[in-house]
Design an enzyme around this catalytic site. Structure first.
Site, PDB file in Angstrom:
ATOM      1  N   GLY A  93     -40.845  53.733  70.534  1.00  0.00           N
ATOM      2  CA  GLY A  93     -39.890  52.750  71.063  1.00  0.00           C
ATOM      3  C   GLY A  93     -40.520  51.461  71.546  1.00  0.00           C
ATOM      4  O   GLY A  93     -41.698  51.413  71.912  1.00  0.00           O
ATOM      5  N   ARG A 110     -37.216  46.767  77.973  1.00  0.00           N
ATOM      6  CA  ARG A 110     -36.866  46.579  79.390  1.00  0.00           C
ATOM      7  C   ARG A 110     -38.092  46.683  80.300  1.00  0.00           C
ATOM      8  O   ARG A 110     -38.047  46.295  81.454  1.00  0.00           O
ATOM      9  CB  ARG A 110     -35.818  47.624  79.799  1.00  0.00           C
TER      10      ARG A 110
HETATM   11  C1  UD1 Z   1     -32.352  58.971  75.009  1.00  0.00           C
HETATM   12  C2  UD1 Z   1     -31.130  59.811  74.589  1.00  0.00           C
HETATM   13  C3  UD1 Z   1     -30.298  60.111  75.816  1.00  0.00           C
HETATM   14  C4  UD1 Z   1     -31.134  60.845  76.838  1.00  0.00           C
HETATM   15  C5  UD1 Z   1     -32.410  60.072  77.168  1.00  0.00           C
HETATM   16  C6  UD1 Z   1     -33.331  60.947  77.990  1.00  0.00           C
HETATM   17  C7  UD1 Z   1     -30.586  59.146  72.288  1.00  0.00           C
HETATM   18  C8  UD1 Z   1     -29.675  58.351  71.450  1.00  0.00           C
HETATM   19  N1  UD1 Z   1     -30.379  59.076  73.615  1.00  0.00           N
HETATM   20  O1  UD1 Z   1     -31.865  57.753  75.540  1.00  0.00           O
HETATM   21  O2  UD1 Z   1     -29.168  60.907  75.450  1.00  0.00           O
HETATM   22  O3  UD1 Z   1     -30.374  61.061  78.012  1.00  0.00           O
HETATM   23  O4  UD1 Z   1     -33.122  59.714  75.963  1.00  0.00           O
HETATM   24  O5  UD1 Z   1     -34.455  60.222  78.399  1.00  0.00           O
HETATM   25  O6  UD1 Z   1     -31.446  59.812  71.774  1.00  0.00           O
HETATM   26  N2  UD1 Z   1     -37.946  56.085  70.249  1.00  0.00           N
HETATM   27  C9  UD1 Z   1     -38.612  56.026  69.042  1.00  0.00           C
HETATM   28  N3  UD1 Z   1     -38.070  55.302  68.035  1.00  0.00           N
HETATM   29  C10 UD1 Z   1     -36.889  54.646  68.142  1.00  0.00           C
HETATM   30  C11 UD1 Z   1     -36.217  54.719  69.393  1.00  0.00           C
HETATM   31  C12 UD1 Z   1     -36.757  55.456  70.421  1.00  0.00           C
HETATM   32  O7  UD1 Z   1     -39.688  56.625  68.875  1.00  0.00           O
HETATM   33  O8  UD1 Z   1     -36.447  54.024  67.165  1.00  0.00           O
HETATM   34  C13 UD1 Z   1     -38.557  56.873  71.352  1.00  0.00           C
HETATM   35  C14 UD1 Z   1     -38.864  56.027  72.573  1.00  0.00           C
HETATM   36  O9  UD1 Z   1     -40.217  55.580  72.536  1.00  0.00           O
HETATM   37  C15 UD1 Z   1     -38.657  56.992  73.729  1.00  0.00           C
HETATM   38  C16 UD1 Z   1     -37.652  58.002  73.178  1.00  0.00           C
HETATM   39  O10 UD1 Z   1     -37.629  57.846  71.780  1.00  0.00           O
HETATM   40  O11 UD1 Z   1     -39.851  57.675  74.070  1.00  0.00           O
HETATM   41  C17 UD1 Z   1     -36.255  57.781  73.743  1.00  0.00           C
HETATM   42  O12 UD1 Z   1     -35.814  56.488  73.386  1.00  0.00           O
HETATM   43  P1  UD1 Z   1     -35.040  55.539  74.399  1.00  0.00           P
HETATM   44  O13 UD1 Z   1     -34.689  54.298  73.666  1.00  0.00           O
HETATM   45  O14 UD1 Z   1     -35.776  55.425  75.659  1.00  0.00           O
HETATM   46  O15 UD1 Z   1     -33.706  56.401  74.608  1.00  0.00           O
HETATM   47  P2  UD1 Z   1     -32.783  56.453  75.881  1.00  0.00           P
HETATM   48  O16 UD1 Z   1     -31.885  55.264  75.853  1.00  0.00           O
HETATM   49  O17 UD1 Z   1     -33.568  56.673  77.088  1.00  0.00           O
END
Ligand code: UD1
Ligand code: CA
Length: 461
Positions: A11, A15
Site C-alpha cells: 500500500g 495518509r
Molecule cells: C482494510 C480492510 C478493512 C479492515 C482493515 C483492517 C479492505 C477493502 N478493507 O482496510 O475491512 O477493517 O483493513 O486493518 O480490505 N495493500 C496492498 N495493496 C493495495 C492496497 C492495500 O498491498 O493495493 C495493503 C496495505 O499495504 C495494507 C493492507 O493491504 O498493509 C490494508 O490496506 P489498507 O489500504 O490500509 O486497508 P484499510 O483501509 O485499512
C-alpha cells in the site's frame, strides 16, 4: 494439508505522509511488518510458505525482509486494492492448503489468535474465516454484517456503509483464513464497484457465499489485535499501547518504574527483577539487562548486554557488553564493540569504542579510548586519549594490569603500556612503556626568575 501466509504490504500509505513505505513505519523501534512476521512465525508458518506483497517502496521492504529470512515476495506494480494485492500471489494458492491473509499495517495480531482461528476454520469446515473484534468505536474499519439469523453475510467498508451499518461495532481485523481453492475461485470474480474503485478482498466473502461456500468469523477477545495505522496519529496510538503492554509485562516480572515518561522499551528486550528504569530511557533491539540495576535517566541502549547491579546514568550504548557492578555516566557514549568488565567505572564525558576494559578499571573523566585492550585495575586520569587513527589506518593500544595513566596522556597507537607502569601527566606516549616503569614524554619546566619585574613591567612602560 499445509499452511501458507500472504502479507499485504504494498500500500501507498498516503495518509502517513512519509517517504517510507507504510509497513516500515515503526512501533517501539521495529517496523510494523516485523511484528506481523513474528506472529506468522509464532503460528508455525515457515518463511518459505510466507509471501509478502510489495509495491510502494518495494526495494526498502525487500531489503528489510532479506535481513529477517528467506521470504517470498510478489510485486504489485499498481495498487488497486487488497483483493488485487492477493491476486499477485496466485502461485501461493496450492490446492488442499489453508492460506492466512494479513495486513502489514496492523502489528498486534497474535500467534495464539491465528492458531485458534485456524482450529475454528478447520473444525467448522469453513471456506473463509474472518478474525473480528468488537470495538466501541469502529472507526474506519470494515463492518461485519450479519443477516436476520445472525449469520455472517459480508464485510462493508466504512465508505460504502449505510447509516445502520455505520453503527455496527464488530469489525474486520484484516486477517483471514481461506481454503486456497475457495480463494482462487473467488478472486477472478472481484469487481471494483465501490466508493474507492478498488478490488476489495473483503468482497470475497459474498462471492464465496453466493457460490455455496461457508463463511465464518472468529472473534478475538483482545480488541487491540485489529488496531492498524493509516496515519501518524494512529501510529502514535499504537506506540502508546505497545509501550504500556511491554511495561506491564516487565512489571509482572519484577521490574520497577516510578514513571512512564519518555520510556520506550522494545518488545524483545529482557530486564531482570528489581531493576529500576528511570525516565527518558530507550531500550532497543536485542538488549538484555540483569537484576538490581538502575538504568537512566536519559539512557539509550541498543543491542547491549548488561549484567547485574549496574548503574547507567545518561549513557548511550550500542552493540556493547557491560558486566556486573559497572557504573557509568553521566554523559557517556559506548560505541560498538565495547566490553566493560565487572566493576568498571566510567565517569562524565567519556567515549569508548571497540575496546575491552578490564575488571575495576576507572576512566573517570573526559576521555576517549578507541581500539584499546585495557587490563584490570587501571586508572586513567582526566583527559586521556588514545590516538588510534593516523589518518589512514587504525591501530590498537594495549595497557597492562594496574597501570596508572596520568592526566592528559596521549597514547599514540600502536603502543603498549606494561603492567604497573605509570605515564606522567601531559605525556604523549609514542614508544612502548615497560612494566613497572615511569614514562615522561614532555619538556622540562623552565623557570625565568623575576620575570614579572624585568620583562613585563618594562614592556608596559
Ligand atoms: C482494510 C480492510 C478493512 C479492515 C482493515 C483492517 C479492505 C477493502 N478493507 O482496510 O475491512 O477493517 O483493513 O486493518 O480490505 N495493500 C496492498 N495493496 C493495495 C492496497 C492495500 O498491498 O493495493 C495493503 C496495505 O499495504 C495494507 C493492507 O493491504 O498493509 C490494508 O490496506 P489498507 O489500504 O490500509 O486497508 P484499510 O483501509 O485499512
Ligand atoms: Ca489499514
Amino acid at each position: 494439508m499445509s499452511y501458507s501466509a500472504i502479507i499485504l504490504a504494498a500500500g501507498d500509505g498516503k495518509r502517513m505522509k512519509s517517504s517510507k513505505p507504510k509497513v516500515m513505519c515503526e512501533v517501539l523501534g521495529d517496523p510494523m511488518l516485523g511484528w506481523v512476521i513474528d506472529s506468522v512465525r509464532g503460528a508455525g508458518i515457515s518463511e518459505e510458505n510466507t509471501g509478502v506483497i510489495v509495491g510502494n517502496g518495494a526495494e526498502t521492504v525487500k531489503q528489510y525482509l532479506a535481513g529477517l529470512g528467506s521470504f517470498r515476495t510478489f510485486m504489485q506494480t499498481e495498487r488497486k486494492g487488497t483483493g488485487h494485492a492477493v491476486m499477485q500471489a496466485q502461485e501461493m494458492l496450492a490446492d488442499g492448503d489453508n492460506v492466512l491473509v494479513l495486513c502489514g499495517d496492523a502489528p498486534f495480531i497474535d500467534s495464539d489468535i491465528i492458531t485458534a482461528a485456524l482450529n475454528e476454520h478447520v473444525h467448522c469446515g469453513n471456506d473463509v474465516t474472518v478474525i473480528t473484534a468488537d470495538l466501541p468505536d469502529p472507526a474506519a474499519y470494515g463492518r461485519i454484517v450479519r443477516d436476520a439469523n445472525g449469520e455472517f453475510s459480508g464485510i462493508v467498508e466504512k465508505k460504502d456503509c449505510s447509516l445502520v451499518e455505520l453503527g455496527i461495532t464488530e469489525v474486520n481485523s484484516g486477517v483471514y483464513w481461506f481454503r486456497a481453492e475457495a480463494l482462487k475461485a473467488a478472486l477472478p470474480k472481484l469487481a471494483a464497484e465501490n466508493a474507492a474503485g478498488e478490488y476489495y478482498l473483503t468482497d470475497t466473502i459474498g462471492i464465496i457465499r453466493e457460490s455455496g461456500g461457508k463463511a465464518g468469523t472468529f472473534t478475538a477477545e483482545d480488541t487491540d489485535i485489529v488496531l492498524g495505522a493509516n496515519s501518524r496519529s494512529d501510529l502514535l496510538q499504537l506506540n502508546i499501547i505497545a509501550k504500556m503492554r511491554v511495561m506491564a509485562k516487565l512489571m509482572d516480572e519484577g521490574v520497577e518504574f516510578v514513571s512512564t515518561d519518555g520510556i520506550i522499551i522494545g518488545r524483545n528486550v529482557e530486564v531482570g527483577r528489581d531493576t529500576l528504569i528511570l525516565p527518558g530511557t530507550i531500550l532497543r533491539g536485542d538488549t538484555v539487562i540483569g537484576e538490581s540495576c538502575v538504568i537512566g535517566p536519559n539512557t539509550l541502549l541498543e543491542n547491549c548486554t548488561v549484567g547485574s547491579g549496574v548503574t547507567l546514568n545518561s549513557v548511550q550504548g550500542y552493540d556493547s557488553r557491560i558486566c556486573d557492578r559497572v557504573k557509568a555516566g553521566p554523559f557517556v557514549q559506548l560505541r560498538p564493540g565495547t566490553v566493560l568488565h565487572d566493576g568498571v567505572k566510567i565517569g562524565d564525558f567519556v567515549e569508548i569504542k571497540n575496546s575491552e576494559i578490564g575488571v575495576n578499571t576507572a576512566v573517570s573523566h573526559l576521555a576517549y579510548l578507541g581500539d584499546s585492550d585495557v587490563g584490570k585495575g587501571v586508572n586513567f586520569g582526566c583527559g586521556c586519549v588514545t590516538a588510534n587513527y593516523d589518518g589512514v589506518s587504525k591501530f590498537r593500544t594495549k595497557i597492562g594490569d594496574n597501570a596508572f595513566i596520568g592526566c592528559n596522556t596521549n597514547l599514540i597507537a600502536p603502543v603498549e603500556v606494561g603492567e604497573n607502569a605509570t605515564t606522567a601527566a601531559g605525556s604523549t606516549i609514542t614508544k612502548d612503556v615497560p612494566p613497572n616503569s615511569l614514562a615522561i614524554e614532555r619538556g622540562e619546566t623552565a623557570i625565568k626568575e623575576n620575570w614579572e619585574k624585568n620583562f613585563k613591567r618594562k614592556r608596559k612602560a
